[in-house]
Every structure is written in structure tokens, then in C-alpha cells.
Enzyme design. Structure first.
Site, PDB file in Angstrom:
ATOM      1  N   ARG A  38       6.727   0.292 -10.485  1.00  0.00           N
ATOM      2  CA  ARG A  38       6.794   1.547  -9.721  1.00  0.00           C
ATOM      3  C   ARG A  38       8.236   1.954  -9.411  1.00  0.00           C
ATOM      4  O   ARG A  38       8.536   2.402  -8.307  1.00  0.00           O
ATOM      5  CB  ARG A  38       6.005   1.443  -8.413  1.00  0.00           C
ATOM      6  CG  ARG A  38       4.516   1.285  -8.588  1.00  0.00           C
ATOM      7  CD  ARG A  38       3.878   2.649  -8.872  1.00  0.00           C
ATOM      8  NE  ARG A  38       2.435   2.526  -8.920  1.00  0.00           N
ATOM      9  CZ  ARG A  38       1.631   3.001  -7.976  1.00  0.00           C
ATOM     10  NH1 ARG A  38       2.112   3.639  -6.945  1.00  0.00           N
ATOM     11  NH2 ARG A  38       0.335   2.857  -8.093  1.00  0.00           N
ATOM     12  N   ARG A  42       8.094   7.718  -4.894  1.00  0.00           N
ATOM     13  CA  ARG A  42       8.450   8.446  -3.666  1.00  0.00           C
ATOM     14  C   ARG A  42       9.667   7.925  -2.925  1.00  0.00           C
ATOM     15  O   ARG A  42      10.204   8.635  -2.078  1.00  0.00           O
ATOM     16  CB  ARG A  42       7.255   8.426  -2.712  1.00  0.00           C
ATOM     17  CG  ARG A  42       6.148   9.311  -3.212  1.00  0.00           C
ATOM     18  CD  ARG A  42       5.408   9.950  -2.057  1.00  0.00           C
ATOM     19  NE  ARG A  42       4.187  10.531  -2.585  1.00  0.00           N
ATOM     20  CZ  ARG A  42       2.977  10.186  -2.183  1.00  0.00           C
ATOM     21  NH1 ARG A  42       2.826   9.308  -1.223  1.00  0.00           N
ATOM     22  NH2 ARG A  42       1.921  10.757  -2.722  1.00  0.00           N
ATOM     23  N   ARG A  51       8.391  16.082  -7.737  1.00  0.00           N
ATOM     24  CA  ARG A  51       6.965  16.093  -7.415  1.00  0.00           C
ATOM     25  C   ARG A  51       6.586  17.386  -6.698  1.00  0.00           C
ATOM     26  O   ARG A  51       5.526  17.961  -6.948  1.00  0.00           O
ATOM     27  CB  ARG A  51       6.685  14.864  -6.537  1.00  0.00           C
ATOM     28  CG  ARG A  51       5.311  14.713  -5.995  1.00  0.00           C
ATOM     29  CD  ARG A  51       4.408  14.086  -7.023  1.00  0.00           C
ATOM     30  NE  ARG A  51       3.143  13.690  -6.411  1.00  0.00           N
ATOM     31  CZ  ARG A  51       2.172  14.540  -6.091  1.00  0.00           C
ATOM     32  NH1 ARG A  51       2.304  15.825  -6.328  1.00  0.00           N
ATOM     33  NH2 ARG A  51       1.061  14.099  -5.540  1.00  0.00           N
ATOM     34  N   ASP A  88      -0.139   7.075 -15.157  1.00  0.00           N
ATOM     35  CA  ASP A  88      -0.973   6.339 -14.212  1.00  0.00           C
ATOM     36  C   ASP A  88      -2.105   5.660 -14.968  1.00  0.00           C
ATOM     37  O   ASP A  88      -2.507   6.118 -16.042  1.00  0.00           O
ATOM     38  CB  ASP A  88      -1.543   7.275 -13.140  1.00  0.00           C
ATOM     39  CG  ASP A  88      -2.063   6.480 -11.957  1.00  0.00           C
ATOM     40  OD1 ASP A  88      -1.252   6.084 -11.107  1.00  0.00           O
ATOM     41  OD2 ASP A  88      -3.275   6.195 -11.911  1.00  0.00           O
ATOM     42  N   TYR A 164     -11.964   1.582  -9.908  1.00  0.00           N
ATOM     43  CA  TYR A 164     -11.774   2.986  -9.503  1.00  0.00           C
ATOM     44  C   TYR A 164     -12.899   3.875 -10.035  1.00  0.00           C
ATOM     45  O   TYR A 164     -13.374   4.775  -9.348  1.00  0.00           O
ATOM     46  CB  TYR A 164     -10.417   3.515  -9.987  1.00  0.00           C
ATOM     47  CG  TYR A 164      -9.256   2.902  -9.233  1.00  0.00           C
ATOM     48  CD1 TYR A 164      -8.825   3.435  -8.026  1.00  0.00           C
ATOM     49  CD2 TYR A 164      -8.600   1.774  -9.712  1.00  0.00           C
ATOM     50  CE1 TYR A 164      -7.786   2.869  -7.313  1.00  0.00           C
ATOM     51  CE2 TYR A 164      -7.550   1.190  -9.011  1.00  0.00           C
ATOM     52  CZ  TYR A 164      -7.147   1.746  -7.817  1.00  0.00           C
ATOM     53  OH  TYR A 164      -6.126   1.174  -7.113  1.00  0.00           O
TER      54      TYR A 164
HETATM   55  O1  1CP Z   1       6.062   2.021 -12.360  1.00  0.00           O
HETATM   56  C1  1CP Z   1       6.346   3.218 -12.590  1.00  0.00           C
HETATM   57  O2  1CP Z   1       7.391   3.737 -12.193  1.00  0.00           O
HETATM   58  C2  1CP Z   1       5.452   4.001 -13.533  1.00  0.00           C
HETATM   59  C3  1CP Z   1       4.442   4.778 -12.920  1.00  0.00           C
HETATM   60  C4  1CP Z   1       3.136   4.230 -12.389  1.00  0.00           C
HETATM   61  C5  1CP Z   1       2.408   3.067 -12.694  1.00  0.00           C
HETATM   62  C6  1CP Z   1       2.821   1.901 -13.576  1.00  0.00           C
HETATM   63  C7  1CP Z   1       2.349   4.972 -11.486  1.00  0.00           C
HETATM   64  C8  1CP Z   1       2.760   6.261 -10.896  1.00  0.00           C
HETATM   65  N1  1CP Z   1       1.160   4.320 -11.304  1.00  0.00           N
HETATM   66  C9  1CP Z   1       1.172   3.140 -12.016  1.00  0.00           C
HETATM   67  C10 1CP Z   1       0.099   2.146 -12.129  1.00  0.00           C
HETATM   68  C11 1CP Z   1      -1.033   2.175 -11.171  1.00  0.00           C
HETATM   69  N2  1CP Z   1      -1.705   3.257 -10.647  1.00  0.00           N
HETATM   70  C12 1CP Z   1      -1.687   1.013 -10.697  1.00  0.00           C
HETATM   71  C13 1CP Z   1      -1.333  -0.387 -11.127  1.00  0.00           C
HETATM   72  C14 1CP Z   1      -0.149  -0.908 -10.418  1.00  0.00           C
HETATM   73  C15 1CP Z   1      -0.333  -1.139  -8.944  1.00  0.00           C
HETATM   74  O3  1CP Z   1      -1.196  -1.951  -8.582  1.00  0.00           O
HETATM   75  O4  1CP Z   1       0.425  -0.518  -8.171  1.00  0.00           O
HETATM   76  C16 1CP Z   1      -2.724   1.405  -9.849  1.00  0.00           C
HETATM   77  C17 1CP Z   1      -3.693   0.505  -9.092  1.00  0.00           C
HETATM   78  C18 1CP Z   1      -2.744   2.830  -9.824  1.00  0.00           C
HETATM   79  C19 1CP Z   1      -3.696   3.710  -9.108  1.00  0.00           C
HETATM   80  C20 1CP Z   1      -2.985   4.634  -8.218  1.00  0.00           C
HETATM   81  N3  1CP Z   1      -2.351   5.766  -8.635  1.00  0.00           N
HETATM   82  C21 1CP Z   1      -2.719   4.469  -6.852  1.00  0.00           C
HETATM   83  C22 1CP Z   1      -3.070   3.229  -6.076  1.00  0.00           C
HETATM   84  C23 1CP Z   1      -4.029   3.450  -4.991  1.00  0.00           C
HETATM   85  C24 1CP Z   1      -4.557   2.128  -4.515  1.00  0.00           C
HETATM   86  O5  1CP Z   1      -5.729   1.882  -4.814  1.00  0.00           O
HETATM   87  O6  1CP Z   1      -3.821   1.351  -3.879  1.00  0.00           O
HETATM   88  C25 1CP Z   1      -1.964   5.583  -6.417  1.00  0.00           C
HETATM   89  C26 1CP Z   1      -1.485   5.896  -5.034  1.00  0.00           C
HETATM   90  C27 1CP Z   1      -1.730   6.387  -7.564  1.00  0.00           C
HETATM   91  C28 1CP Z   1      -0.891   7.601  -7.651  1.00  0.00           C
HETATM   92  C29 1CP Z   1       0.467   7.327  -8.201  1.00  0.00           C
HETATM   93  N4  1CP Z   1       0.721   6.762  -9.430  1.00  0.00           N
HETATM   94  C30 1CP Z   1       2.082   6.713  -9.675  1.00  0.00           C
HETATM   95  C31 1CP Z   1       2.724   7.302  -8.523  1.00  0.00           C
HETATM   96  C32 1CP Z   1       4.208   7.499  -8.383  1.00  0.00           C
HETATM   97  C33 1CP Z   1       1.714   7.664  -7.615  1.00  0.00           C
HETATM   98  C34 1CP Z   1       1.909   8.369  -6.283  1.00  0.00           C
HETATM   99  C35 1CP Z   1       1.538   9.788  -6.503  1.00  0.00           C
HETATM  100  C36 1CP Z   1       2.402  10.779  -5.835  1.00  0.00           C
HETATM  101  O7  1CP Z   1       3.605  10.898  -6.098  1.00  0.00           O
HETATM  102  O8  1CP Z   1       1.831  11.523  -5.024  1.00  0.00           O
END
Ligand code: 1CP
Length: 358
Positions: A38, A42, A51, A88, A164
Site C-alpha cells: 500500500r 491516503r 483521488r 485493487d 468480500y
Molecule cells: O499497495 C499499493 O500501493 C497498491 C494498491 C492496492 C493494493 C495492493 C490497493 C489500493 N488495494 C490493494 C489490495 C487490497 N485491497 C487488499 C489486500 C491487501 C490488504 O490486506 O491490505 C484488500 C483486502 C483490499 C480490499 C480493500 N480495498 C480495502 C480493505 C477493506 C478491509 O476489508 O479492510 C479497502 C479500504 C480498499 C480500497 C482501497 N484500495 C486501495 C486503496 C488506496 C484504497 C483506499 C481507497 C481510497 O483511496 O478511498
């Protein structure tokens, strides 16, 4: 271990000299490669600005210019050894036909599927068309990265994505998905098989577009008991690794079954991954002894220490370097960067790792 001299990489070369690829090839490197899960997100003001301009999060993932810009932001700011595609794990259920939305502050919201009727609504017919912009973004990033920076493509592993798909979003207890998996495993395995197929397709397409490494995120592997871990995490991952080995044999795979505990050992033995991502709870000495002889390690700094910074950050980073720097190793966090992380603390970490002499 002798250290071969590194040939100087040329731009566009499918990079033998890149530190990340060398570590994944089993090499022990004086200064380990570093990237952050990640790393785009943010905590970076430039991400928040992008964003706000982009509108929806899914639109951002599916618009190549925006995904490319977000991917490159942390690489431009810090001297990282890899870029990870900005995307994502939930683009896969979206491309299979499930309604997926990201609402501000609430996380992902999906139209939940928990029976064969729901399953019948999913299919791979639209898959490639819907994800074409993602592969376009990979190709653009691949042509723009600095020499020495590797490009990582990724997907969620079937169990985590299924959680999910079934729960309809983030879950606290995984009650619905576990009830299905434990109560009607034959039926649930149809969902997992579909996700295996879609994941192989998605990762192979990213590799073909220019991703040099693939990571599988199984963020919720840690909620499974021993037999279920085997069936829904280890076996699907093994099948994905096997099939990718047939279509893109030169692309190394990092598996990340977060929270697997002692199960990490079986995961490494059975799946054939080139590296394993470890969460912050994994004991350093145990992992060096039991896992590192079999594959490269990646991790495992607690993301909260990146929020704290200073001496506490340095102390734990150096402990990890001392424990794992003697074998094939990729420095990373044990989970994603927290949104409250001060960006300058990531710069501190980069300095600590780059200054380390094993
Ligand atoms: O790492 C990076 O910079 C690349 C981008 C990336 C990756 C690898 C994003 C952007 N998401 C992910 C993977 C991801 N997404 C995972 C696996 C890794 C982890 O466990 O963190 C999971 C579970 C998700 C699902 C997801 N997407 C969540 C998690 C919610 C939860 O259940 O805890 C969320 C909040 C998102 C949205 C998201 N994805 C990525 C970002 C930057 C965001 C935030 C969105 C925003 O900016 O509003």
C-alpha cells in the site's frame, strides 16, 4: 555466499540487475530490496489530491492515466526498488459481473452472493474487456519506470476475495463465508474454482503486459483453522502457481497468507511460491530457520512503527535486517501502510534499509 557482480541494467531490459528480482531468484543481497505494501495511498498528499480529482475509487483503478500516476507517486518520492500497480483485489469480482462500489470512509460494498443462484450471475464472459484498462496501465508503467525498479502486479487470493464476494464487504467474524465453506463445501468450491480461473487469467495478463513479479494477497488467511487453511488457502494458491508456471514461468510469485502462524510453513512447502510475505506477528528467528532455506522472505515491520518513526522504527527495522538479511530477503511492512503515516517516516525507513551493510 559469494556475491556475483551485477551487470548494469539497460532501460527496458527485463531486468536481471533489479534487486527485487535477484532476491526472488534466491540471492542474498548486501542491501535488501525495499518496497511497501500500500505504498500508494491516503498517507501521501499527492494521492489525496489525485483521488479528489478522480471521483470514484473504481474509476481511478479503471482509468489508465490515473492508475499510472498513482502507481508512480511513491516511486517518484522515495528510492523504492519496486512499483506495485495501483489497483485493487476487488476488480476481479467486478469483472466477473458482481456489483462493487467503494463508498467514502466505509470501504468496499458488494452485492453479496451466498448461494448457487448468486453464483450463476458470475462469469468470465466480460472479464478481459472490463479489465483491459488495468493491463493498459501495467504496460504504460512498465515503459516509464526508472532502471532498477521492478514492477509488481497483484491479485487477491481466492479465499480473501471470496470473503468480500460472500460477505458483501469487510467482515468482523466471517460468519457467512465460513458457514458456506464449512456447511456446503462442494458448493463453495465452485466459487473458489471460478476465482482460481479468474485470478490466473488476471495475473497472466498483467505479466504479459509487463509485470515482472506477481503478488497474491491472502489477507484473511489467518481466520481459517488448519484443515480449512489447507483447502481454501494452500490448495487454490498451489493451483494458481502451477498454472502460472505453464504460461509465464519466468515471473516469480510472492504469496502472502497473512496471519497464517505455523501454517506459513506448510504454505511454503506446498505452494511453490518464490517468496512469502510475513505479518508482524511472525517470530524472526523461527522464520529465518524454518522458511528462509526454502524461499525468500518479505516483511515484516509493523505498519504502526512507520506511524511512530524515530528510534522505535530504527530499532525494529535493524532487528529484522539482522535476522533476515543473511538470506534472500525483501524488506517490507507486515501489512499495508496506515493512512496516518507521516510521509517523512517512510523516507527514514528507506534511509535505514539503504544504509544497512549486512
Ligand atoms: O499497495 C499499493 O500501493 C497498491 C494498491 C492496492 C493494493 C495492493 C490497493 C489500493 N488495494 C490493494 C489490495 C487490497 N485491497 C487488499 C489486500 C491487501 C490488504 O490486506 O491490505 C484488500 C483486502 C483490499 C480490499 C480493500 N480495498 C480495502 C480493505 C477493506 C478491509 O476489508 O479492510 C479497502 C479500504 C480498499 C480500497 C482501497 N484500495 C486501495 C486503496 C488506496 C484504497 C483506499 C481507497 C481510497 O483511496 O478511498
Amino acid at each position: 555466499m559469494t556475491r556475483p557482480t551485477t551487470p548494469r541494467p539497460r532501460r527496458g531490459e527485463r531486468g536481471q540487475g533489479k534487486l527485487l528480482l535477484r532476491a526472488l531468484g534466491g540471492e542474498r543481497i548486501g542491501r535488501p530490496p525495499l518496497w511497501l505494501m500500500r505504498q500508494a495511498g491516503r498517507y501521501l498528499p499527492e494521492y489525496r489530491e489525485l483521488r479528489a480529482r478522480a471521483g470514484g475509487f473504481l474509476e481511478m483503478c479503471l482509468t489508465p492515466e490515473l492508475a499510472v500516476e498513482a502507481t508512480l507517486q511513491p516511486v517518484g518520492r522515495y528510492a523504492l526498488d519496486a512499483a506495485i500497480l495501483f489497483s485493487d483485489i476487488l476488480v476481479v469480482p467486478y469483472a466477473l459481473g458482481q456489483a462493487v462500489a467503494f463508498s467514502e470512509g466505509e470501504g468496499p460494498v458488494l452485492e453479496p452472493i451466498h448461494d448457487p443462484g448468486g453464483l450463476a450471475r458470475l462469469g468470465i464472459a466480460q472479464f478481459e474487456t472490463r479489465l483491459a484498462p488495468v493491463y493498459e496501465a501495467v504496460a504504460q508503467v512498465a515503459s516509464m519506470l526508472p532502471v532498477g525498479t521492478a514492477l509488481i502486479g497483484f491479485a487477491g487470493a481466492p479465499w480473501t476475495v471470496a470473503s468480500y464476494v460472500v460477505e458483501g464487504g469487510t467482515s468482523r467474524d466471517f460468519a457467512t463465508v465460513k458457514t458456506w465453506a464449512l456447511g456446503r463445501p462442494q458448493e463453495f468450491s465452485r466459487l473458489v474454482d471460478l476465482l482460481v480461473e479468474a485470478t490466473v487469467e488476471h495475473l497472466a495478463r498483467q505479466a504479459r503486459a509487463g509485470a515482472e513479479v506477481l503478488q497474491l494477497f491472502d489477507s484473511w488467511a489467518g481466520v481459517l483453522s488448519e484443515a480449512e487453511f489447507d483447502r481454501w488457502c494452500v490448495e487454490p494458491t498451489r493451483e494458481i502457481v502451477r498454472r502460472l508456471g505453464q504460461v509465464c514461468p519466468d515471473v516469480p510469485i510472492i504469496g502472502f497468507p497473512r496471519g497464517a502462524g505455523l501454517g506459513y510453513e506448510r504454505f511454503v512447502e506446498r505452494t511453490g511460491v518464490q517468496a512469502v510475505g510475513l505479518d508482524p506477528a511472525v517470530p524472526l528467528v523461527w522464520a529465518a530457520r524454518e522458511l528462509q532455506p526454502r524461499c525468500a522472505l518479505q516483511g515484516n515491520l509493523d505498519p504502526a512503527l512507520l506511524v511512530v518513526g524515530g528510534a522505535a522504527l530504527r530499532r525494529q527495522a535493524e532487528r529484522i535486517l539482522a535476522a533476515w538479511g543473511q538470506g534472500p530477503f525483501i524488506f517490507n511492512l507486515g501489512h499495508g501502510v496506515l493512512p496516518t503515516t507521516p510521509p517523512e517516516h517512510a523516507a527514514e525507513l528507506v534511509e535505514i534499509v539503504r544504509a544497512w551493510q549486512g
